[in-house]
Motif scaffolding. Structure first.
Motif, mmCIF file in Angstrom:
data_model
loop_
_atom_site.group_PDB
_atom_site.id
_atom_site.type_symbol
_atom_site.label_atom_id
_atom_site.label_comp_id
_atom_site.label_asym_id
_atom_site.label_seq_id
_atom_site.Cartn_x
_atom_site.Cartn_y
_atom_site.Cartn_z
ATOM 1 N N ASP A 194 0.843 -1.193 0.000
ATOM 2 C CA ASP A 194 0.000 0.000 0.000
ATOM 3 C C ASP A 194 0.881 1.246 0.000
ATOM 4 O OD1 ASP A 194 -2.271 -1.547 0.098
ATOM 5 O OD2 ASP A 194 -2.404 -1.502 2.283
ATOM 6 N N PRO A 195 0.374 2.381 -0.529
ATOM 7 C CA PRO A 195 1.224 3.571 -0.688
ATOM 8 C C PRO A 195 1.939 4.017 0.581
ATOM 9 C CG PRO A 195 -0.813 3.847 -1.914
ATOM 10 C CD PRO A 195 -0.956 2.571 -1.153
ATOM 11 N N LEU A 196 1.231 4.063 1.717
ATOM 12 C CA LEU A 196 1.878 4.529 2.944
ATOM 13 C C LEU A 196 2.959 3.560 3.412
ATOM 14 C CD1 LEU A 196 -1.119 5.971 5.005
ATOM 15 C CD2 LEU A 196 0.650 7.232 3.756
ATOM 16 N N ILE A 197 2.675 2.257 3.309
ATOM 17 C CA ILE A 197 3.665 1.259 3.700
ATOM 18 C C ILE A 197 4.847 1.299 2.739
ATOM 19 C CG2 ILE A 197 4.074 -1.207 4.060
ATOM 20 C CD1 ILE A 197 1.135 -1.494 4.771
ATOM 21 N N ARG A 198 4.537 1.531 1.470
ATOM 22 C CA ARG A 198 5.594 1.613 0.466
ATOM 23 C C ARG A 198 6.556 2.754 0.779
ATOM 24 N NH1 ARG A 198 4.329 1.217 -5.949
ATOM 25 N NH2 ARG A 198 6.455 1.357 -6.733
ATOM 26 N N ARG A 199 6.001 3.894 1.166
ATOM 27 C CA ARG A 199 6.880 5.014 1.509
ATOM 28 C C ARG A 199 7.693 4.707 2.763
ATOM 29 N NH1 ARG A 199 7.488 10.047 -0.362
ATOM 30 N NH2 ARG A 199 8.376 11.613 1.046
ATOM 31 N N ASP A 200 7.085 4.031 3.723
ATOM 32 C CA ASP A 200 7.825 3.631 4.918
ATOM 33 C C ASP A 200 9.011 2.734 4.553
ATOM 34 O OD1 ASP A 200 6.197 5.054 6.597
ATOM 35 O OD2 ASP A 200 4.970 3.334 7.185
ATOM 36 N N MET A 201 8.785 1.821 3.608
ATOM 37 C CA MET A 201 9.868 0.933 3.188
ATOM 38 C C MET A 201 10.961 1.697 2.448
ATOM 39 S SD MET A 201 9.499 -2.087 4.350
ATOM 40 C CE MET A 201 10.838 -2.804 3.391
ATOM 41 N N GLN A 202 10.569 2.688 1.674
ATOM 42 C CA GLN A 202 11.573 3.539 1.025
ATOM 43 C C GLN A 202 12.410 4.263 2.070
ATOM 44 O OE1 GLN A 202 9.269 6.105 -1.505
ATOM 45 N NE2 GLN A 202 8.555 4.448 -2.802
ATOM 46 N N ASP A 203 11.728 4.797 3.088
ATOM 47 C CA ASP A 203 12.444 5.464 4.176
ATOM 48 C C ASP A 203 13.407 4.495 4.861
ATOM 49 O OD1 ASP A 203 11.084 7.831 3.720
ATOM 50 O OD2 ASP A 203 9.575 7.458 5.262
ATOM 51 N N GLN A 204 12.924 3.262 5.089
ATOM 52 C CA GLN A 204 13.746 2.254 5.753
ATOM 53 C C GLN A 204 14.993 1.947 4.931
ATOM 54 O OE1 GLN A 204 12.671 0.484 8.745
ATOM 55 N NE2 GLN A 204 14.787 -0.221 8.826
ATOM 56 N N LEU A 205 14.813 1.802 3.626
ATOM 57 C CA LEU A 205 15.946 1.488 2.762
ATOM 58 C C LEU A 205 16.963 2.631 2.754
ATOM 59 C CD1 LEU A 205 17.249 -0.442 0.713
ATOM 60 C CD2 LEU A 205 15.934 0.713 -1.078
ATOM 61 N N LEU A 206 16.488 3.859 2.658
ATOM 62 C CA LEU A 206 17.393 5.002 2.649
ATOM 63 C C LEU A 206 18.132 5.142 3.971
ATOM 64 C CD1 LEU A 206 15.155 7.616 0.792
ATOM 65 C CD2 LEU A 206 17.200 6.477 -0.103
#
Length: 374
Positions: A194-206
């Protein structure tokens, strides 16, 4: 030395693939080959990835990006071309040698998690180490550390079906991190979220990348994700890489109409940086009224920001003062300024294909043209 090099990679499915490559080199396109029952999935793809870099390959479904990724670790052998990893030609290795490289030096994070439902979170995270033959105690220790890095401390004894989609993807990421591989290949790894979880994962990766500095090849069809994550980006269409560059290059100077169509809806204020659009102090102030020293420029500025600051953060200081915002390097030294007129002009700069196609024009040069018209 570059960590990863792809040199003139082709992947052709069907009869007489070598003949198909000759036709492609002679100017034939995908549709001509498809009429003969041949599919050219990847056509003459070349790029390099430096150590610690996130290299994003983006394109629509069917553009060849996932096929390209699978050639990078030998899951698919190229029809022509080669892949060099730390100077070693992976395409020349025996199957046993290639398996050894994949088990120890290259990890892959898949789109659909690929977790074993009958194994605990800890066991899933340690699976790559199990394949390597790492003893159980060491395996569990490293898997536990990787889960903590991925934000899953305390979930070691849970089962995959007890986790949300985002948490399951974190397990997949932890499994890749546990092996301490030099190269991570991520195939649309966040696109099922989902979009919000996806952004969280992007944050996690960065956040992880700031500490671990892994070399990553990340596949996506989402340009916003590509621009948020990628140090460099390659855009694919019909099997070919049509443009490579940093996010600013692709956003401001698209190489063709296809790339321009992708970038037209991107929020430029979150992609372009102060360093990309800054002017020299003498240009901004004019010779007659320029402050005498960099220190005076910084003192007169409403704010001093690092060069990598997104320009969305310049709106407030530019709106409260006639003086330009000072731009500094990592040591705090003045490297340029951003006047209000330059900020507004760059935001309004139309995105048109560069000419000739593939010619790189820097975002800073485009900004200079924009402010000259302002």
């Amino acid at each position: 030395m570059s960590r990863l090099q792809a040199e003139h990679l082709y992947k052709v499915f069907g009869r007489r693939p070598e003949e198909a490559i000759q036709r492609l080199e002679g100017g034939a396109d995908r549709d001509e080959l498809r009429a003969d029952g041949t599919t050219a999935a990847v056509i003459d793809a070349s790029f390099t990835v430096e150590p610690g870099q996130i290299f994003v390959v983006m394109g629509l479904s069917g553009s060849g990006k996932s096929t390209l990724l699978r050639m990078l670790n030998g899951l698919l052998g190229p029809t022509a071309g080669r892949v060099l990893f730390d100077g070693q030609d992976l395409t020349a290795l025996s199957p046993a040698e290639l398996r050894a490289v994949r088990s120890r030096k290259i990890s892959m994070v898949f789109q659909h998690f690929a977790l074993f439902p009958h194994r605990s979170v800890l066991e899933n995270a340690g699976y790559g180490l199990e394949v390597q033959g790492v003893p159980r105690s060491e395996r569990d220790r490293r898997a536990t550390e990787a889960l903590a890095l991925a934000g899953l401390a305390g979930w070691e004894d849970s089962w995959p079906d007890e986790l949300s989609g985002g948490m399951q993807q974190r397990v997949g990421l932890a499994r890749a991190l546990a092996t301490d591989a030099d190269l991570l290949l991520m195939d649309e790894s966040f696109s099922a979220l989902d979009p919000l979880i996806r952004r969280d994962m992007q944050d996690q990766l960065l956040q992880l990348q700031k500490t671990l500095k892994k070399t990553i090849v990340f596949i996506t069809h989402d340009l916003n994700e590509a621009m948020r994550l990628g140090d460099r980006i390659a855009v694919m269409r019909d099997g070919r890489i049509v443009q490579q560059g940093c996010a600013e290059d692709i956003l401001v100077t698209p190489a063709c109409d296809y790339v321009a169509s992708f970038t037209q809806d991107v929020d430029r204020s979150r992609v372009l940086t102060a360093g990309a659009i800054m002017a020299d102090a003498d240009t901004a102030f004019g010779a007659a009224r320029q402050p005498a020293t960099p220190a005076e420029v910084i003192a007169a500025a409403p704010a001093a920001v690092p060069a990598d600051t997104p320009i969305i953060e310049l709106f407030t200081p530019c709106s409260t003062s006639e003086s330009p915002v000072a731009v500094t390097d990592s040591g705090g030294a003045l490297v340029g300024v951003v006047p209000r007129s330059r900020l507004l002009a760059v935001l309004g700069e139309p995105m048109t294909p560069s000419a000739p196609a593939g010619t790189a024009t820097t975002a800073r040069a485009v900004g200079a043209r924009a402010v000259a018209r302002a």
